[in-house]
Design an enzyme around this catalytic site. Structure first.
Site, PDB file in Angstrom:
ATOM      1  N   ALA A 250      21.194  24.136  36.403  1.00  0.00           N
ATOM      2  CA  ALA A 250      20.141  24.573  37.398  1.00  0.00           C
ATOM      3  C   ALA A 250      18.961  24.611  36.829  1.00  0.00           C
ATOM      4  O   ALA A 250      17.762  25.055  37.342  1.00  0.00           O
ATOM      5  CB  ALA A 250      20.736  25.557  38.149  1.00  0.00           C
ATOM      6  N   ALA A 251      18.447  24.345  35.446  1.00  0.00           N
ATOM      7  CA  ALA A 251      16.949  24.530  35.099  1.00  0.00           C
ATOM      8  C   ALA A 251      16.301  23.634  35.631  1.00  0.00           C
ATOM      9  O   ALA A 251      15.050  23.877  36.072  1.00  0.00           O
ATOM     10  CB  ALA A 251      17.151  24.227  33.386  1.00  0.00           C
ATOM     11  N   ASP A 253      16.516  22.575  38.691  1.00  0.00           N
ATOM     12  CA  ASP A 253      16.607  23.145  40.293  1.00  0.00           C
ATOM     13  C   ASP A 253      15.455  24.152  40.116  1.00  0.00           C
ATOM     14  O   ASP A 253      14.850  24.426  41.194  1.00  0.00           O
ATOM     15  CB  ASP A 253      17.971  23.456  40.621  1.00  0.00           C
TER      16      ASP A 253
HETATM   17  O1  RIB Z   1      21.686  21.142  39.158  1.00  0.00           O
HETATM   18  C1  RIB Z   1      23.099  21.840  38.958  1.00  0.00           C
HETATM   19  C2  RIB Z   1      23.860  21.535  39.943  1.00  0.00           C
HETATM   20  O2  RIB Z   1      24.447  20.386  40.112  1.00  0.00           O
HETATM   21  C3  RIB Z   1      25.336  22.591  39.968  1.00  0.00           C
HETATM   22  O3  RIB Z   1      25.090  23.798  40.636  1.00  0.00           O
HETATM   23  C4  RIB Z   1      25.951  21.842  40.740  1.00  0.00           C
HETATM   24  O4  RIB Z   1      26.958  22.293  41.966  1.00  0.00           O
HETATM   25  C5  RIB Z   1      25.604  20.474  40.856  1.00  0.00           C
HETATM   26  O5  RIB Z   1      25.348  20.286  42.134  1.00  0.00           O
END
Ligand code: RIB
Length: 310
Positions: A250-251, A253
């Site tokens: 999630a970095a 994201d």
């Molecule tokens: O970018 C990380 C995410 O990728 C995770 O939380 C997982 O659910 C996937 O979708």
């Protein structure tokens, strides 16, 4: 400042191991945890924690994972009125392995995420009304992403597209994108140019800009990020903050959500990218997808500590 995310919600089932098993290999010793995740939901949470008003458009199944994910987002003050519940559907699940260096491998069963339709998106965007930035990863059907981008661009709302997981995109979608945010793997897949040097990155960036994206921000993990201005073709390097990585999930994201917040507040693309780089660095120091995402004060404090002269 209001941000709309069209994207996925997944329950992340995470095992930490010394190393990620190879095909055919079984490794013991892992610790198992469950975290709320999904690129869309993660980007929405990142933006909300950094102070934006956020609505998420997406789909879950009518199961306990779906209930739990919607409840978590509501606790973050995210508008979940457009997170639809599909009767009989299964909520998206991600099987994640994280190694001792914080690197991961992720397998996703998309489930209800792929039942989101263009009609759902049109209805939701009409109900939401005005907003400043549209954010989208690629974990929902491409046609829903195209529909949302078209609606936003007709209203002159900025479109941020995070092409993750990677896929080759048509120019008719890229032409609607204000900032394309791929990592190095996604750039390589989209352009067929493996990135082994800064020259490769520039060549690939030129290709993506020619395909229509107005600006390109390539994230390179602990190697920083490279911003390419589509008008001037100027390239700017944004260094990464060095940190001890615990979990990189999630970095990317976090970077996307923080960039959206910066832009919605009127920051320049470069200033928003620097802010996003700090938020993403901080997220890498913590485990899990959504639990790792920092709030505004934590990012402020991190930047001020890192900028102190020794
Ligand atoms: O970018 C990380 C995410 O990728 C995770 O939380 C997982 O659910 C996937 O979708």
């Amino acid at each position: 400042m209001k941000i709309v995310v069209v994207g996925s919600l997944n329950m992340d089932l995470v095992v930490r191991l010394p190393q990620i098993p190879r095909p055919g290999e079984t490794l013991l010793g892992g610790v198992f945890k469950t975290f709320p995740g999904g690129k869309g939901a993660n980007q929405a949470v990142a933006a909300a924690r950094l102070g934006a008003e956020v609505a998420l458009i997406g789909c879950v199944g009518d199961d306990s994972f779906g209930q739990s994910l919607r409840a978590t987002l509501a606790c973050e003050n995210i508008d979940t009125n457009h997170v639809l519940v599909r009767p009989g559907g299964a909520t998206g699940v991600a099987l994640i392995q994280v190694d001792a260096k914080g690197q991961n491998s992720i397998a996703v069963a998309s489930g209800a995420n792929f039942s989101l339709t263009s009609g759902d998106v049109e209805k939701a965007m009409q109900a939401i009304g005005d907003f400043d930035v549209l954010v989208m990863p690629l974990e929902t059907p491409l046609e829903t992403i195209y529909t949302a981008a078209q609606i936003a661009s007709q209203k002159r709302i900025r479109v941020l597209l995070n092409p993750a997981p990677a896929q080759v995109l048509e120019t008719n979608l890229l032409e609607l994108v204000d900032v394309l945010l791929p990592n190095e793997h996604e750039v390589a897949l989209m352009t067929d140019i493996p990135l082994q040097s800064a020259t490769d990155t520039r060549r690939a960036a030129e290709k993506l800009l020619l395909m229509g994206a107005k600006n390109l921000l390539v994230t390179l993990g602990n190697q920083g990020a490279r911003l390419f201005d589509g008008k001037t073709h100027q390239e700017t390097f944004i260094p990464a903050y060095p940190v001890q990585a615990v979990d990189t999930t999630a970095a990317g994201d976090c970077f996307v959500g923080a960039l959206a917040v910066g832009l919605s507040e009127g920051k320049t693309l470069l200033a928003a990218a620097e802010f996003a780089s700090a938020a993403a660095a901080l997220s890498v120091t913590r485990a899990g997808a959504q639990p790792s995402l920092p709030d505004r004060n934590q990012v402020r404090q991190f930047i001020s500590e890192r900028n102190k002269t020794p």
